[in-house]
Motif scaffolding. Structure first.
Motif, mmCIF file in Angstrom:
data_model
loop_
_atom_site.group_PDB
_atom_site.id
_atom_site.type_symbol
_atom_site.label_atom_id
_atom_site.label_comp_id
_atom_site.label_asym_id
_atom_site.label_seq_id
_atom_site.Cartn_x
_atom_site.Cartn_y
_atom_site.Cartn_z
ATOM 1 N N ASP A 60 64.777 -71.583 70.936
ATOM 2 C CA ASP A 60 64.322 -70.200 70.730
ATOM 3 C C ASP A 60 62.892 -70.019 71.216
ATOM 4 N N LEU A 61 62.025 -70.987 70.906
ATOM 5 C CA LEU A 61 60.634 -70.912 71.352
ATOM 6 C C LEU A 61 60.550 -70.950 72.874
ATOM 7 N N ASP A 63 62.841 -69.957 74.957
ATOM 8 C CA ASP A 63 63.331 -68.661 75.451
ATOM 9 C C ASP A 63 62.265 -67.581 75.318
ATOM 10 N N LYS A 64 61.569 -67.548 74.171
ATOM 11 C CA LYS A 64 60.507 -66.551 73.968
ATOM 12 C C LYS A 64 59.378 -66.745 74.970
ATOM 13 N N LEU A 65 58.978 -68.010 75.178
ATOM 14 C CA LEU A 65 57.898 -68.271 76.131
ATOM 15 C C LEU A 65 58.311 -67.908 77.554
ATOM 16 N N THR A 66 59.553 -68.194 77.914
ATOM 17 C CA THR A 66 60.044 -67.834 79.246
ATOM 18 C C THR A 66 60.050 -66.328 79.431
ATOM 19 N N THR A 67 60.519 -65.612 78.417
ATOM 20 C CA THR A 67 60.539 -64.147 78.484
ATOM 21 C C THR A 67 59.125 -63.594 78.580
ATOM 22 N N TYR A 68 58.219 -64.142 77.776
ATOM 23 C CA TYR A 68 56.832 -63.680 77.798
ATOM 24 C C TYR A 68 56.198 -63.965 79.161
ATOM 25 N N GLU A 71 57.537 -61.446 81.787
ATOM 26 C CA GLU A 71 57.076 -60.074 81.583
ATOM 27 C C GLU A 71 55.572 -59.920 81.784
ATOM 28 N N LEU A 149 49.961 -60.656 72.211
ATOM 29 C CA LEU A 149 51.185 -61.105 71.548
ATOM 30 C C LEU A 149 51.818 -59.996 70.771
#
Length: 149
Positions: A60-61, A63-68, A71, A149
């Protein structure tokens, strides 16, 4: 006397093959009971659950870092902040290792660290409004650096 010598020689051979400690008692050589085997199986199942939770949390972390990262328009700043953090971690690690080699200073710093950790935990968890103030300070610093963030 010959029997005693033969037993001594065989004991020496066994000790050379597999050393046995003198402090071992007869009760420690008894086989494990079925109840202790069940407990170890339960612990193994709990460890598997923990590993599954950690793996899903890490995914999950990531995925969040990749999305961030995808973007973000400010990628050079993110790289600079990450590199600066790793560089600071490297220098602090070397500093801690150097201080740890000093005989009296390391013990004094350990005591100061324990006291400071206790005081900080008391302040953040028991004093009203400190956690929100800390969160606002960290978010303010990150927005000044360019990380939103």
């Amino acid at each position: 006397k010959k029997k005693f010598k033969a037993k001594m020689i065989s004991a020496i051979r066994c000790a050379a093959i597999r050393p046995v400690s003198v402090s071992r008692t007869a009760t420690s050589l008894v086989r494990a009971s079925p109840m202790s085997v069940r407990k170890s199986v339960v612990v193994k199942a709990d460890a598997d659950d923990v590993m599954a939770d950690l793996t899903s949390g890490a995914e999950d972390l990531a995925d969040k870092l990749t999305t961030y990262w995808e973007e973000s328009d400010n990628k050079p700043t993110l790289v600079a902040v990450g590199f600066g953090g790793l560089l600071a971690l490297y220098f602090l690690s070397n500093l801690v290792n150097a201080v740890d080699r000093l005989p009296v200073v390391s013990n004094a710093f350990e005591l100061v660290g324990i006291i400071f950790t206790g005081w900080t935990a008391y302040r953040w968890y028991l004093v009203e409004g400190e956690k929100e103030k800390l969160t606002a300070d960290v978010k303010g610093f990150l927005s000044k650096v360019g990380v939103d963030l």
